[in-house]
Design an enzyme around this catalytic site. Structure first.
Site, PDB file in Angstrom:
ATOM      1  N   ASP A 126      28.190 -19.074  17.027  1.00 47.95           N
ATOM      2  CA  ASP A 126      27.849 -20.480  16.773  1.00 47.95           C
ATOM      3  C   ASP A 126      26.545 -20.644  16.004  1.00 47.95           C
ATOM      4  OD1 ASP A 126      30.141 -21.132  18.233  1.00 47.95           O
ATOM      5  OD2 ASP A 126      29.022 -21.126  20.113  1.00 47.95           O
ATOM      6  N   LYS A 146      27.961 -20.348  10.932  1.00 48.52           N
ATOM      7  CA  LYS A 146      28.542 -19.508   9.893  1.00 48.52           C
ATOM      8  C   LYS A 146      29.510 -20.316   9.027  1.00 48.52           C
ATOM      9  CE  LYS A 146      30.172 -16.942  13.209  1.00 48.52           C
ATOM     10  NZ  LYS A 146      29.491 -17.523  14.375  1.00 48.52           N
ATOM     11  N   GLY A 200      35.181 -21.034  16.754  1.00 51.85           N
ATOM     12  CA  GLY A 200      35.260 -22.441  16.351  1.00 51.85           C
ATOM     13  C   GLY A 200      34.213 -22.645  15.284  1.00 51.85           C
ATOM     14  N   HIS A 201      34.644 -22.854  14.045  1.00 51.43           N
ATOM     15  CA  HIS A 201      33.711 -22.987  12.924  1.00 51.43           C
ATOM     16  C   HIS A 201      33.776 -24.413  12.392  1.00 51.43           C
ATOM     17  CE1 HIS A 201      34.109 -18.359  12.158  1.00 51.43           C
ATOM     18  NE2 HIS A 201      33.608 -18.658  13.337  1.00 51.43           N
ATOM     19  N   GLN A 205      32.323 -14.958  15.706  1.00 51.66           N
ATOM     20  CA  GLN A 205      31.408 -14.583  16.798  1.00 51.66           C
ATOM     21  C   GLN A 205      30.042 -14.176  16.199  1.00 51.66           C
ATOM     22  OE1 GLN A 205      34.919 -13.024  17.229  1.00 51.66           O
ATOM     23  NE2 GLN A 205      35.117 -15.118  17.891  1.00 51.66           N
TER      24      GLN A 205
HETATM   25  P1  GDP Z   1      29.936 -21.201  13.789  1.00 47.18           P
HETATM   26  O1  GDP Z   1      30.846 -20.829  14.893  1.00 47.18           O
HETATM   27  O2  GDP Z   1      28.889 -20.156  13.537  1.00 47.18           O
HETATM   28  O3  GDP Z   1      30.631 -21.603  12.517  1.00 47.18           O
HETATM   29  O4  GDP Z   1      29.117 -22.489  14.291  1.00 47.18           O
HETATM   30  P2  GDP Z   1      29.725 -23.774  15.062  1.00 47.18           P
HETATM   31  O5  GDP Z   1      30.428 -24.611  14.076  1.00 47.18           O
HETATM   32  O6  GDP Z   1      30.464 -23.383  16.291  1.00 47.18           O
HETATM   33  O7  GDP Z   1      28.386 -24.442  15.581  1.00 47.18           O
HETATM   34  C1  GDP Z   1      27.403 -24.926  14.714  1.00 47.18           C
HETATM   35  C2  GDP Z   1      27.224 -26.438  14.979  1.00 47.18           C
HETATM   36  O8  GDP Z   1      26.027 -26.881  14.359  1.00 47.18           O
HETATM   37  C3  GDP Z   1      28.330 -27.288  14.358  1.00 47.18           C
HETATM   38  O9  GDP Z   1      28.535 -28.426  15.150  1.00 47.18           O
HETATM   39  C4  GDP Z   1      27.743 -27.686  13.001  1.00 47.18           C
HETATM   40  O10 GDP Z   1      28.295 -28.890  12.472  1.00 47.18           O
HETATM   41  C5  GDP Z   1      26.309 -27.872  13.383  1.00 47.18           C
HETATM   42  N1  GDP Z   1      25.325 -27.587  12.314  1.00 47.18           N
HETATM   43  C6  GDP Z   1      25.418 -26.702  11.292  1.00 47.18           C
HETATM   44  N2  GDP Z   1      24.250 -26.645  10.617  1.00 47.18           N
HETATM   45  C7  GDP Z   1      23.421 -27.518  11.223  1.00 47.18           C
HETATM   46  C8  GDP Z   1      22.053 -27.885  11.024  1.00 47.18           C
HETATM   47  O11 GDP Z   1      21.355 -27.367  10.156  1.00 47.18           O
HETATM   48  N3  GDP Z   1      21.534 -28.809  11.865  1.00 47.18           N
HETATM   49  C9  GDP Z   1      22.258 -29.376  12.871  1.00 47.18           C
HETATM   50  N4  GDP Z   1      21.649 -30.288  13.644  1.00 47.18           N
HETATM   51  N5  GDP Z   1      23.528 -29.044  13.107  1.00 47.18           N
HETATM   52  C10 GDP Z   1      24.096 -28.110  12.301  1.00 47.18           C
HETATM   53  P1  IMO Z   2      32.211 -18.385  16.848  1.00 48.14           P
HETATM   54  O1  IMO Z   2      32.979 -17.650  15.755  1.00 48.14           O
HETATM   55  C1  IMO Z   2      30.308 -18.280  20.786  1.00 48.14           C
HETATM   56  C2  IMO Z   2      32.094 -15.585  23.763  1.00 48.14           C
HETATM   57  C3  IMO Z   2      32.742 -16.241  24.964  1.00 48.14           C
HETATM   58  C4  IMO Z   2      32.519 -15.171  26.025  1.00 48.14           C
HETATM   59  C5  IMO Z   2      32.681 -13.875  25.225  1.00 48.14           C
HETATM   60  C6  IMO Z   2      34.056 -13.259  25.341  1.00 48.14           C
HETATM   61  O2  IMO Z   2      32.509 -19.822  16.928  1.00 48.14           O
HETATM   62  O3  IMO Z   2      30.756 -18.066  16.705  1.00 48.14           O
HETATM   63  P2  IMO Z   2      36.455 -13.917  24.388  1.00 48.14           P
HETATM   64  O4  IMO Z   2      37.272 -15.161  24.567  1.00 48.14           O
HETATM   65  O5  IMO Z   2      36.126 -13.601  22.961  1.00 48.14           O
HETATM   66  O6  IMO Z   2      37.011 -12.741  25.121  1.00 48.14           O
HETATM   67  O7  IMO Z   2      35.057 -14.248  25.136  1.00 48.14           O
HETATM   68  O8  IMO Z   2      32.426 -14.212  23.862  1.00 48.14           O
HETATM   69  N1  IMO Z   2      32.593 -16.063  22.448  1.00 48.14           N
HETATM   70  C7  IMO Z   2      31.907 -16.885  21.639  1.00 48.14           C
HETATM   71  N2  IMO Z   2      30.724 -17.518  21.822  1.00 48.14           N
HETATM   72  N3  IMO Z   2      30.975 -18.409  19.608  1.00 48.14           N
HETATM   73  C8  IMO Z   2      32.142 -17.748  19.402  1.00 48.14           C
HETATM   74  O9  IMO Z   2      32.775 -17.727  18.214  1.00 48.14           O
HETATM   75  C9  IMO Z   2      32.682 -16.987  20.467  1.00 48.14           C
HETATM   76  N4  IMO Z   2      33.809 -16.251  20.619  1.00 48.14           N
HETATM   77  C10 IMO Z   2      33.730 -15.682  21.827  1.00 48.14           C
HETATM   78  O10 IMO Z   2      32.116 -17.457  25.297  1.00 48.14           O
HETATM   79  O11 IMO Z   2      31.181 -15.213  26.476  1.00 48.14           O
HETATM   80 MG    MG Z   3      31.491 -21.557  16.762  1.00 42.71          MG
END
Ligand code: GDP
Ligand code: IMO
Ligand code: MG
Length: 437
Positions: free
Chosen positions: A13, A16, A40-41, A227
């Protein structure tokens, strides 16, 4: 063929998805190569927010080929609902999405095993998985005999293989929970998966061939990690990890593209730390600072909605991940979330068994015992969401970025100050690359 790889340096998270979307228009192909629907991206473009799980974040850019390789584990139901969701929003998927016939398939028994086995762990040993069947599917892949790949869904033996596997899985599951075993109906599963197979067929192919040809013809390829490096099965905080190589070392094995074809590796760092699920987290803040980060950063899981654990930036951890992945440069994301904190801390060493170290411990117990040693930096109050140039940032924000860059020994080339594509500051070599200077 210059390839670019985007790797999360923490526990996932790191934003990316946002960075991949930003880089997509300079590439011909975007590749997801490990993980599954545990990811979840999020991509935000003006009023539109896209949440992607299995499909590469490049899909928002029309005309870019998106590839899901054999290193990914696929839940066909999730994949199809993601496709439907994007099509209903007017995105042209047909012809832009290729899914590997080598990808392993998640079945209902994987979801059942994920839940029951994670619940059955001893106190404190619960991984807190996303319960998407990821671990059990990868376990069957390594075990081989009870695994089905996407290509197997099109073979005449599918029905009999499902019947056989269901029989074995029922025996195993009944030992833990009879109702889970009873819920597996091989005829119904066969019917359901045969329908998924038919609907997915237009997208299925040999992604190894596709990508190796793309390399030969000089296409620009962008690799999207899922991840984060600290969740890597081999190099992360085992056993509190995911079941694939989510650090930089996983790009080649997951995609079939050799590392020598990747000439730019970007490490994505959230300006602080978060973690979902169990496992040690030395710089975790269960206090007002942690609440500030969670509420200002909206730190609730994209996949499961769970509140994310929050804490100070862990320099030891990101320096380890950056070295492990051969990272060239850093993208520092969510910097805006830090506005309003009086002072900021960065963990620059641990004390483990009375000894100070800046090495990331190999055993989870050492990490659990590690006492973080912090450097304290000044915070800032100004809102920075609209800042477009580095020099417009408050001096303390620039100092924070310089500190990270100096500690990790890599330049910061992107700074994100909000979720939208436009809320991004390009710095250093990236400004030159884009012709901004
Ligand atoms: P990923 O899994 O690495 O793609 O990241 P996620 O999408 O799960 O989590 C990142 C969260 O931060 C999402 O809700 C984005 O919309 C939000 N986000 C991304 N860049 C920024 C930023 O610079 N500032 C803030 N406040 N939110 C951001
Ligand atoms: P993105 O791509 C954050 C964590 C889970 C758990 C551990 C193992 O959005 O960054 P799993 O279901 O993979 O066997 O769970 O890894 N986990 C993540 N945490 N972002 C993710 O993906 C994750 N994918 C798995 O919460 O601790
Ligand atoms: Mg994510």
């Amino acid at each position: 063929m210059p390839g670019t790889s985007v790797i999360g340096l923490q526990w996932g998270d790191e934003a990316k998805g946002k960075l991949v979307d930003l880089l997509t228009d300079r590439h011909d192909v975007v590749v997801r190569y490990q993980g599954g629907a545990n990811a979840g991206h999020t991509v935000v473009v003006g009023p539109e927010t896209y949440k992607l799980s299995l499909i590469p974040s490049g899909i928002i850019n029309p005309g870019v080929q998106c590839v899901v390789t054999g290193g990914v584990v696929i839940n066909p139901k999730t994949m199809l609902s993601e496709v439907d969701g994007l099509v209903s929003r007017g995105l042209p998927i047909a012809g832009n999405l290729l899914i590997s016939d080598r990808a392993h398939i998640i079945f209902p028994w994987h979801m059942a095993e994920d839940r029951i086995l994670d619940e059955s762990t001893a106190d404190g040993e619960n991984i807190g998985t996303t319960q998407r069947g990821i671990g059990p599917c990868y376990r069957d892949k390594v075990g081989r005999s009870y695994a089905l790949r996407l290509g197997d869904l099109y073979r005449p033996t599918l029905k009999s293989r499902i019947e056989h596997i269901v029989g074995v899985k029922q025996k195993l599951l009944s030992a833990l929970d009879q109702s889970l075993s009873d819920s597996l109906d091989s005829d119904a599963i066969y019917q359901e998966y045969a329908e998924y197979a038919e609907r997915m067929q237009p997208y299925v192919g040999d992604t190894n061939c596709y990508l190796l040809d793309a390399v030969d013809s000089g296409k620009q390829i962008l690799f999207e990690g899922a991840q984060g490096s600290l969740l890597d099965i081999d190099h992360g905080t085992f056993p509190f990890v995911t079941s694939s190589n989510s650090s930089g070392v996983g790009v080649s094995s997951g995609s079939a593209v050799a590392g020598r074809f990747i000439d730019r590796i970007i490490g994505v760092v959230k300006a602080y730390s978060t973690r979902v699920g169990g496992g040690p987290f030395p710089s975790e803040q269960e206090n007002a600072a942690g609440v500030h980060l969670r509420e200002n950063g909206n730190e609730y899981g994209t996949v499961t909605g769970r509140p994310r654990r929050c804490g100070w930036l862990d320099g030891v951890a990101i320096r380890y991940s950056a070295r492990l992945g051969g990272v060239d440069e850093l993208a520092v994301m969510l910097l805006d979330v830090l506005s309003g904190l009086k002072e900021l801390k960065v963990c620059t060493a641990y004390e483990v068994n009375g000894k100070k170290t800046s090495d990331f411990p190999s055993h989870v117990d050492q990490l659990r015992d590690a006492v973080p040693i912090y450097e304290t930096l000044p915070g800032w109050n100004e809102k920075i969401e609209d800042v477009q140039h580095l020099e417009e940032l408050p001096a303390a924000a620039r100092q924070y970025l310089e500190f990270i860059s100096h500690y990790v020994e890599r330049p910061v080339t992107f700074v994100s100050v909000g979720p939208d594509r436009k809320q991004t500051i390009l710095c250093g070599s990236e400004m030159k690359r884009c012709g901004s200077v």
